[in-house]
Design a protein around this motif. Structure first.
Motif, short mmCIF file in Angstrom:
data_model
loop_
_atom_site.label_atom_id
_atom_site.label_comp_id
_atom_site.label_asym_id
_atom_site.label_seq_id
_atom_site.Cartn_x
_atom_site.Cartn_y
_atom_site.Cartn_z
N ALA A 56 0.86 -1.18 0.00
CA ALA A 56 0.00 0.00 0.00
C ALA A 56 0.90 1.22 0.00
N PRO A 57 0.93 1.99 -1.09
CA PRO A 57 1.87 3.11 -1.20
C PRO A 57 1.43 4.31 -0.36
N VAL A 58 2.32 5.28 -0.27
CA VAL A 58 2.04 6.51 0.47
C VAL A 58 2.36 7.69 -0.43
N GLY A 59 1.58 8.75 -0.31
CA GLY A 59 1.79 9.95 -1.12
C GLY A 59 0.51 10.73 -1.25
N LEU A 60 0.62 11.95 -1.78
CA LEU A 60 -0.55 12.80 -1.90
C LEU A 60 -1.59 12.23 -2.84
N GLY A 61 -1.18 11.41 -3.79
CA GLY A 61 -2.11 10.84 -4.75
C GLY A 61 -2.73 9.53 -4.31
N CYS A 62 -2.47 9.09 -3.08
CA CYS A 62 -2.93 7.79 -2.60
C CYS A 62 -3.81 7.95 -1.38
N ALA A 63 -4.69 7.00 -1.17
CA ALA A 63 -5.43 6.95 0.08
C ALA A 63 -4.46 6.65 1.23
N ASP A 64 -4.81 7.10 2.43
CA ASP A 64 -3.93 6.84 3.57
C ASP A 64 -3.77 5.33 3.76
N PRO A 65 -2.53 4.83 3.77
CA PRO A 65 -2.33 3.38 3.81
C PRO A 65 -2.76 2.71 5.10
N TRP A 66 -2.63 3.40 6.25
CA TRP A 66 -3.01 2.76 7.51
C TRP A 66 -4.52 2.55 7.58
N VAL A 67 -5.27 3.57 7.26
CA VAL A 67 -6.73 3.45 7.29
C VAL A 67 -7.19 2.39 6.30
N LEU A 68 -6.64 2.46 5.10
CA LEU A 68 -7.09 1.57 4.04
C LEU A 68 -6.75 0.11 4.31
N THR A 69 -5.50 -0.16 4.67
CA THR A 69 -5.13 -1.57 4.86
C THR A 69 -5.84 -2.19 6.06
N SER A 70 -6.14 -1.39 7.07
CA SER A 70 -6.90 -1.92 8.20
C SER A 70 -8.29 -2.37 7.74
N ALA A 71 -8.89 -1.59 6.86
CA ALA A 71 -10.21 -1.97 6.35
C ALA A 71 -10.14 -3.20 5.46
N VAL A 72 -9.14 -3.25 4.59
CA VAL A 72 -9.02 -4.38 3.68
C VAL A 72 -8.62 -5.65 4.41
N ALA A 73 -7.78 -5.52 5.44
CA ALA A 73 -7.38 -6.70 6.21
C ALA A 73 -8.58 -7.38 6.84
N ALA A 74 -9.59 -6.60 7.18
CA ALA A 74 -10.77 -7.16 7.83
C ALA A 74 -11.61 -8.01 6.89
N VAL A 75 -11.44 -7.85 5.58
CA VAL A 75 -12.24 -8.62 4.62
C VAL A 75 -11.39 -9.64 3.86
N THR A 76 -10.16 -9.85 4.31
CA THR A 76 -9.30 -10.90 3.77
C THR A 76 -8.89 -11.81 4.92
N GLU A 77 -8.24 -12.92 4.58
CA GLU A 77 -7.93 -13.92 5.61
C GLU A 77 -6.45 -14.11 5.87
N ARG A 78 -5.65 -14.17 4.82
CA ARG A 78 -4.25 -14.58 4.99
C ARG A 78 -3.24 -13.56 4.49
N ILE A 79 -3.57 -12.83 3.45
CA ILE A 79 -2.57 -12.00 2.79
C ILE A 79 -2.06 -10.92 3.73
N GLY A 80 -0.76 -10.64 3.64
CA GLY A 80 -0.14 -9.61 4.46
C GLY A 80 -0.19 -8.25 3.79
N PHE A 81 0.22 -7.24 4.53
CA PHE A 81 0.19 -5.86 4.04
C PHE A 81 1.53 -5.19 4.30
N LEU A 82 2.11 -4.66 3.25
CA LEU A 82 3.34 -3.90 3.32
C LEU A 82 2.93 -2.44 3.32
#
Length: 374
Positions: free
Chosen positions: A62-88
Motif C-alpha cells: 500500500a503506497p504513500v503519497g498525496l495521490g494515494c489513500a492513507d495506507p493505515w486506514v485503508l489496509t486496516s479496512a481491507v485486512a478485515a475482509v481478507t484472511e491470509r494475505i499480508g500488508f506492506l
C-alpha cells in the motif's frame, strides 16, 4: 535468492485508482481515458486484495503519497475482509514520531496477526515533502530516517528507548505489552549512498526498482557488503510491473497499446516533475528512457515505457509467461529474494500473474535446486 529457494511474490494495491493504463492517457480508438478508470474505493480494493490472496501472493504493498489513500486506514479496512494475505504498509519517515508508528504497527498485528510489514519511505520530491510540512534537505532526511528506523525497530521488539538524536528525540518510549512474538519487518528503498547506508544498518529488506539485471546485481553486492561490515544480513526485493501474455507477440502488442495511449502533454508534464525531484532512484529510472519513447527496451523483456508517465517504479517485464518467469528467475540469481509486482488493471492481472507466471517461476527454481543437488 539461493537456487533452492523460491522468491516471495507480492502484489500492489492501487490506492490511487486503477484501470488498463498507468495514467496520462488520452482518447484511443474511440475510447475515452476515463471510461476504464476505477476509483480506489474499499469495494474495489477489497476485490484486488482477495484476488491477490487467491492467486497466492504473500503481501500487498500500500503506497504513500498525496495521490494515494492513507495506507493505515485503508489496509486496516481491507485486512478485515481478507484472511491470509499480508500488508506492506508504506509510511513517510518524519511525518509522524516513531513511537506512534510503532504503536500503529503493533495495533495492526494485534488485530490481524503476522500480516503487517512496514515500508519506510524517505521521500524524494521536495515539493510534495513541503506540502506535508517537511522542509528538511535530502541528506538530513536520511539522517532522520535512520534514527527513526532504529527506534521503531527497538520498540517493536519490546525495548524501552531513549534517544537524543539529531532529528528524533524520545525519552523512555515503549509499547504497552507489545506482541513481540509476531515480527514486523522493515522494508526500505533508496538508491543514493546515504540510502544504502541506512538500509545496511536498519532494514530487513532493501527494495530496488527494476533496472537491468547487471545493474541490480551490482547494487545488491554493494549493499550486501555494507550490511556485512555492519554485522548484518539483508534480503532484497525488486519492484516491477508485468505485462505477461500467452505469447510474446500478445504481450508486446499490449505494451504498444499502452504507449499509444499516452498523452504527449502528460508525458512532458511528468518528466518535468520528475526532473525537479532529488531522488537518485527516480533519476536512475528516468535515465533508462531519457524522456523519449524511442528505445524503451532496456534489457531482454524489460520495458521502460511506464516510466514516461509514472513516478517511481517505471519498468515492466513484457513477454510470454515463460519469458517473464525466466527474467524473474534471472533476477533471483542476481540476488533478489522478493518481488513486488503489479499490472494494469490490478484485479485481472493478479490472477494472470499468479496463475501463469508464478507456477513457471517455481518450476525454474526447483529445477535449479535439483541441478545444484546433483
Amino acid at each position: 535468492m539461493s537456487s533452492s529457494t523460491a522468491p516471495v511474490l507480492h502484489w500492489f494495491l492501487p490506492t490511487g485508482g486503477d484501470g488498463r493504463d498507468p495514467g496520462g492517457v488520452t482518447a484511443v480508438q474511440g475510447r475515452s481515458a476515463g471510461a476504464t478508470r476505477r476509483g480506489a474505493g474499499l469495494g474495489y480494493l477489497s476485490q484486488v486484495a482477495r484476488a491477490a490472496e487467491q492467486a497466492g501472493f504473500a503481501k500487498l504493498l500500500a503506497p504513500v503519497g498525496l495521490g494515494c489513500a492513507d495506507p493505515w486506514v485503508l489496509t486496516s479496512a481491507v485486512a478485515a475482509v481478507t484472511e491470509r494475505i499480508g500488508f506492506l504498509v508504506a509510511f513517510r519517515a518524519g511525518l509522524a514520531q516513531p513511537t506512534l508508528i510503532a504503536q500503529q504497527a503493533d495495533t495492526f498485528r494485534r488485530l490481524f496477526g503476522d500480516r503487517v510489514a512496514l515500508n519506510v519511505v524517505t521521500g524524494g520530491d521536495p515539493v510534495e515533502q513541503k506540502a506535508y510540512g517537511d522542509h528538511l534537505p535530502k541528506d538530513e532526511r536520511y539522517v532522520r530516517t535512520g534514527e527513526l528506523m532504529g527506534v521503531v525497530r527497538e520498540l517493536l521488539d519490546g525495548a524501552t528507548v531513549t534517544l537524543d538524536g539529531r532529528h528524533v528525540r524520545v525519552r523512555e518510549a515503549h509499547l504497552t505489552a507489545p506482541s513481540v512474538e509476531t515480527p514486523v519487518p522493515l522494508y526500505f528503498g533508496g538508491a543514493s549512498p546515504e540510502a544504502e547506508d541506512v538500509a545496511a544498518r536498519h532494514a530487513e529488506v532493501q527494495l530496488l526498482w527494476g533496472e537491468p539485471p547487471a545493474a541490480v546485481a551490482e547494487r545488491v553486492a554493494r549493499v550486501r557488503a555494507k550490511a556485512a561490515r555492519a554485522g548484518r544480513a539483508l534480503r532484497f526485493g525488486l519492484r516491477l510491473h508485468v505485462i505477461s501474455r500467452d505469447t510474446s507477440a500478445e504481450a508486446w502488442q499490449e505494451a504498444d497499446r499502452i504507449l499509444a495511449g499516452f498523452d504527449p502533454a502528460a508525458v512532458h508534464a511528468s518528466q518535468e516533475r520528475f526532473a525537479r525531484m532529488d531522488s537518485t532512484g527516480q533519476a536512475r529510472m528516468t535515465a533508462l528512457h531519457g524522456g523519449s519513447a524511442e528505445n524503451l527496451t532496456v534489457a531482454p523483456n524489460l520495458w521502460a515505457g511506464i516510466g514516461l508517465v509514472r513516478e517511481g517504479a517505471g519498468t515492466a517485464l513484457v513477454g510470454s509467461h515463460d519469458e517473464v518467469a525466466r527474467r524473474l528467475f534471472e533476477y533471483g540469481q542476481a540476488g533478489i529474494d522478493e518481488f513486488v509486482l503489479s499490472g494494469y488493471p490490478h484485479l485481472e492481472e493478479a490472477y494472470r500473474v499468479g496463475e501463469e507466471v508464478a507456477p513457471r517461476l517455481r518450476v525454474l527454481t526447483e529445477a535449479a535446486a535439483g541441478k545444484a543437488a546433483a
